[in-house]
Design a protein around this motif. Structure first.
Motif, PDB file in Angstrom:
ATOM      1  N   MET A  42      62.784  47.619   0.474  1.00 42.18           N
ATOM      2  CA  MET A  42      62.348  48.165  -0.807  1.00 42.18           C
ATOM      3  C   MET A  42      61.230  47.295  -0.983  1.00 42.18           C
ATOM      4  O   MET A  42      60.737  46.389  -1.902  1.00 42.18           O
ATOM      5  N   GLU A  43      60.086  48.099  -0.152  1.00 44.31           N
ATOM      6  CA  GLU A  43      58.963  48.671  -0.576  1.00 44.31           C
ATOM      7  C   GLU A  43      58.363  48.659  -2.096  1.00 44.31           C
ATOM      8  O   GLU A  43      58.818  49.811  -2.467  1.00 44.31           O
ATOM      9  N   LYS A  44      57.436  47.927  -2.724  1.00 41.64           N
ATOM     10  CA  LYS A  44      56.333  48.508  -3.999  1.00 41.64           C
ATOM     11  C   LYS A  44      57.947  48.809  -4.647  1.00 41.64           C
ATOM     12  O   LYS A  44      57.537  49.901  -5.917  1.00 41.64           O
ATOM     13  N   CYS A  45      58.591  48.043  -5.041  1.00 43.62           N
ATOM     14  CA  CYS A  45      59.946  47.844  -5.851  1.00 43.62           C
ATOM     15  C   CYS A  45      59.206  46.451  -7.342  1.00 43.62           C
ATOM     16  O   CYS A  45      60.185  46.994  -8.978  1.00 43.62           O
ATOM     17  N   GLY A  46      57.864  45.987  -7.243  1.00 41.75           N
ATOM     18  CA  GLY A  46      58.176  45.822  -8.651  1.00 41.75           C
ATOM     19  C   GLY A  46      58.914  44.260  -9.035  1.00 41.75           C
ATOM     20  O   GLY A  46      58.550  44.083 -10.021  1.00 41.75           O
ATOM     21  N   PHE A  47      59.353  43.845  -7.736  1.00 39.94           N
ATOM     22  CA  PHE A  47      59.936  42.456  -8.316  1.00 39.94           C
ATOM     23  C   PHE A  47      59.043  41.482  -7.771  1.00 39.94           C
ATOM     24  O   PHE A  47      58.389  42.092  -6.742  1.00 39.94           O
ATOM     25  N   ASP A  48      59.802  40.424  -8.252  1.00 37.51           N
ATOM     26  CA  ASP A  48      59.013  39.039  -7.841  1.00 37.51           C
ATOM     27  C   ASP A  48      59.476  37.842  -7.075  1.00 37.51           C
ATOM     28  O   ASP A  48      60.200  38.248  -6.655  1.00 37.51           O
ATOM     29  N   SER A  49      59.999  37.131  -7.360  1.00 34.56           N
ATOM     30  CA  SER A  49      60.377  36.059  -6.841  1.00 34.56           C
ATOM     31  C   SER A  49      61.287  35.681  -7.314  1.00 34.56           C
ATOM     32  O   SER A  49      62.392  34.984  -6.888  1.00 34.56           O
ATOM     33  N   VAL A  50      62.064  35.748  -8.288  1.00 35.86           N
ATOM     34  CA  VAL A  50      63.598  36.562  -9.421  1.00 35.86           C
ATOM     35  C   VAL A  50      63.627  37.551  -8.357  1.00 35.86           C
ATOM     36  O   VAL A  50      65.229  36.918  -7.980  1.00 35.86           O
ATOM     37  N   GLY A  51      63.711  38.497  -7.780  1.00 35.35           N
ATOM     38  CA  GLY A  51      64.070  38.880  -7.072  1.00 35.35           C
ATOM     39  C   GLY A  51      64.475  38.909  -5.659  1.00 35.35           C
ATOM     40  O   GLY A  51      65.489  38.425  -5.298  1.00 35.35           O
ATOM     41  N   ALA A  52      62.789  37.872  -5.248  1.00 33.95           N
ATOM     42  CA  ALA A  52      63.204  37.183  -3.911  1.00 33.95           C
ATOM     43  C   ALA A  52      64.387  36.574  -4.250  1.00 33.95           C
ATOM     44  O   ALA A  52      65.052  36.029  -2.441  1.00 33.95           O
ATOM     45  N   VAL A  53      65.212  35.754  -5.098  1.00 34.33           N
ATOM     46  CA  VAL A  53      65.633  34.585  -4.856  1.00 34.33           C
ATOM     47  C   VAL A  53      67.667  35.761  -5.222  1.00 34.33           C
ATOM     48  O   VAL A  53      68.265  35.080  -4.416  1.00 34.33           O
ATOM     49  N   ALA A  54      67.352  36.755  -5.638  1.00 32.71           N
ATOM     50  CA  ALA A  54      68.655  36.619  -5.611  1.00 32.71           C
ATOM     51  C   ALA A  54      68.841  37.703  -3.836  1.00 32.71           C
ATOM     52  O   ALA A  54      69.634  38.034  -3.025  1.00 32.71           O
ATOM     53  N   LEU A  55      67.363  37.882  -3.050  1.00 39.72           N
ATOM     54  CA  LEU A  55      67.808  38.522  -1.701  1.00 39.72           C
ATOM     55  C   LEU A  55      67.983  37.103  -1.358  1.00 39.72           C
ATOM     56  O   LEU A  55      68.704  37.278  -0.402  1.00 39.72           O
ATOM     57  N   ALA A  56      67.219  36.279  -1.206  1.00 38.82           N
ATOM     58  CA  ALA A  56      67.985  34.508  -0.453  1.00 38.82           C
ATOM     59  C   ALA A  56      69.135  34.803  -0.555  1.00 38.82           C
ATOM     60  O   ALA A  56      69.862  34.319  -0.172  1.00 38.82           O
ATOM     61  N   ASP A  57      70.204  34.598  -1.868  1.00 34.82           N
ATOM     62  CA  ASP A  57      71.097  34.918  -2.427  1.00 34.82           C
ATOM     63  C   ASP A  57      72.359  35.428  -1.572  1.00 34.82           C
ATOM     64  O   ASP A  57      73.416  34.922  -0.977  1.00 34.82           O
ATOM     65  N   ALA A  58      71.863  36.567  -1.451  1.00 37.02           N
ATOM     66  CA  ALA A  58      73.079  37.973  -0.681  1.00 37.02           C
ATOM     67  C   ALA A  58      72.235  37.510   1.120  1.00 37.02           C
ATOM     68  O   ALA A  58      73.548  37.602   1.517  1.00 37.02           O
ATOM     69  N   LEU A  59      71.538  37.078   1.457  1.00 39.67           N
ATOM     70  CA  LEU A  59      71.270  37.173   2.979  1.00 39.67           C
ATOM     71  C   LEU A  59      72.402  35.535   3.203  1.00 39.67           C
ATOM     72  O   LEU A  59      72.970  35.446   4.153  1.00 39.67           O
ATOM     73  N   ALA A  60      72.297  34.665   1.603  1.00 42.08           N
ATOM     74  CA  ALA A  60      73.232  33.601   2.692  1.00 42.08           C
ATOM     75  C   ALA A  60      74.571  33.464   1.895  1.00 42.08           C
ATOM     76  O   ALA A  60      75.604  33.085   3.165  1.00 42.08           O
ATOM     77  N   GLU A  61      74.885  34.972   1.822  1.00 42.19           N
ATOM     78  CA  GLU A  61      76.458  35.208   1.706  1.00 42.19           C
ATOM     79  C   GLU A  61      76.799  36.402   2.526  1.00 42.19           C
ATOM     80  O   GLU A  61      78.070  36.628   2.180  1.00 42.19           O
ATOM     81  N   GLY A  62      76.008  37.429   3.043  1.00 39.31           N
ATOM     82  CA  GLY A  62      76.705  37.803   3.942  1.00 39.31           C
ATOM     83  C   GLY A  62      75.524  38.777   4.765  1.00 39.31           C
ATOM     84  O   GLY A  62      74.472  37.656   5.419  1.00 39.31           O
ATOM     85  N   ALA A  63      75.639  40.437   4.644  1.00 34.69           N
ATOM     86  CA  ALA A  63      74.753  40.995   4.913  1.00 34.69           C
ATOM     87  C   ALA A  63      74.332  40.524   6.197  1.00 34.69           C
ATOM     88  O   ALA A  63      73.201  40.771   6.743  1.00 34.69           O
ATOM     89  N   GLY A  64      75.609  40.161   7.050  1.00 36.15           N
ATOM     90  CA  GLY A  64      75.355  39.675   8.895  1.00 36.15           C
ATOM     91  C   GLY A  64      74.539  40.212   9.729  1.00 36.15           C
ATOM     92  O   GLY A  64      74.589  40.072  10.725  1.00 36.15           O
TER      93      GLY A  64
END
Length: 337
Positions: free
Chosen positions: A140-162
């Motif tokens: 997801m390079e150069k998709c125009g997201f900031d730390s709000v999107g980073a929090v969503a990614l962190a949540d996804a990693l916490a929930e799964g994406a094993g």
């Protein structure tokens, strides 16, 4: 313009490549239908083989409606395991469609880079990442997201994406954002993502370059990996180029490279505040034989030891554009490459 996929033979290594072909939105419905109907190859005994294949539709610019047609076709064909939709002018609504694809399809690799999806689109994709049981590679390079999107990614990693092994989120606004008064929140979002990344020891390639993780991100990554047991780390390549690193961050990453034996390539290019003092820990580690090659830029690099064979991998640190290209390095043997 006429494209037919139905008679192509699919093999695990074959790419259905329609990149940069000028595909318009109107054309995508037909392409999606043919992707859905595309069959695998036939074995010598006449039996149909359950091949998998990749679809590459990057750099066409067909927009959200076009992406929806393609994704519907991919959903209908479980043999598609890799999809590249980068550079197609996709917005947040494509994030919702990609979420469904990740949840219900068989994708092991998704490239959605260089699309203005923003936080909303990226957050939708991340919800799909959390629910995906197959995904191994996400770009997801150069998709125009900031730390709000980073929090969503962190949540996804916490929930799964094993199963995720390759993650590239280069060229976004993580750690800075666009609203100065929210700087503290953006820094906190970046730290939260770093901590979750450390808790995914199966990651092998991690590209965080051209964001603003800064020294706190580098130190936080080292501390978090130590907390969970750095010996579990599978990381082979880490890229924190252009991340506002200074001497402090460089020192932490040098320690990470010494402690994580799997880490073969560390890229810290375009961090001018690292300077000569920030490069010293790497020079000392090179002198001790724990790093094989340091690349400073402009074609000058530290010569790898002669004991390395031609096919052996070198442990390499890249420090191009870090403010130490023209300084004398008497402890090193230099060569032009």
């Amino acid at each position: 313009f006429n494209v037919s996929l139905e008679n192509q033979v699919a093999t695990p290594d074959q790419i259905f490549q329609l990149a940069g072909c000028g595909i318009t939105t109107a054309m995508t419905s037909g392409i999606g239908a043919q992707i859905a109907q595309c069959q695998g190859s036939v074995s010598d005994d006449g039996e149909s083989k359950q091949d998998t294949f990749r679809v590459d539709l990057r750099a066409n610019g067909f927009g959200d409606l076009g992406a929806l047609a393609v994704i519907e076709g991919v959903l209908a064909n479980k043999r598609v395991t890799s999809l590249d939709l980068s550079q197609n002018r996709l917005g947040s609504s494509s994030g919702e469609a990609a979420k469904v694809l990740l949840e219900k399809g068989n994708l092991t690799a998704l490239n959605i880079s260089e699309n203005p999806m923003g936080n909303k689109g990226v957050a939708a994709i991340c919800r799909g990442v959390a629910d995906s049981s197959h995904l191994k590679e996400l770009r997801m390079e150069k998709c125009g997201f900031d730390s709000v999107g980073a929090v969503a990614l962190a949540d996804a990693l916490a929930e799964g994406a094993g199963g995720l092994k390759i993650l590239s989120i280069s060229g976004n606004m993580i750690g800075t954002g666009v609203v100065p008064r929210q700087a503290a929140a953006h820094r906190a979002g970046a730290r939260g993502l770093i901590e979750q990344l450390a808790h995914h020891p199966q990651l092998q390639v991690l590209n965080l370059s051209w964001n603003s993780f800064g020294d706190s991100g580098a130190v936080g990554l080292l501390d978090a990996m130590r907390d969970i047991g750095i010996e579990q780390c599978s990381l082979q390549l880490l890229d924190l180029s252009a991340s506002n690193l200074t001497e402090r961050g460089a020192k932490a990453l040098c320690e990470l490279m010494m402690e994580c034996s799997q880490l073969m390539s560390l890229k810290l290019n375009h961090n001018p505040s690292i300077g000569f003092r920030g490069s010293l820990p790497f020079l000392r580690t090179k002198q001790a034989g724990e790093i094989d090659q340091i690349i400073f830029g402009r074609g000058v690099s530290a010569k790898p030891p002669p004991t390395r064979g031609a096919t052996e991998r070198w442990r390499t640190v890249e420090l191009r554009g870090c403010g130490c290209e023209n300084l004398p390095l008497p402890m090193m043997t230099l060569r032009n490459s």
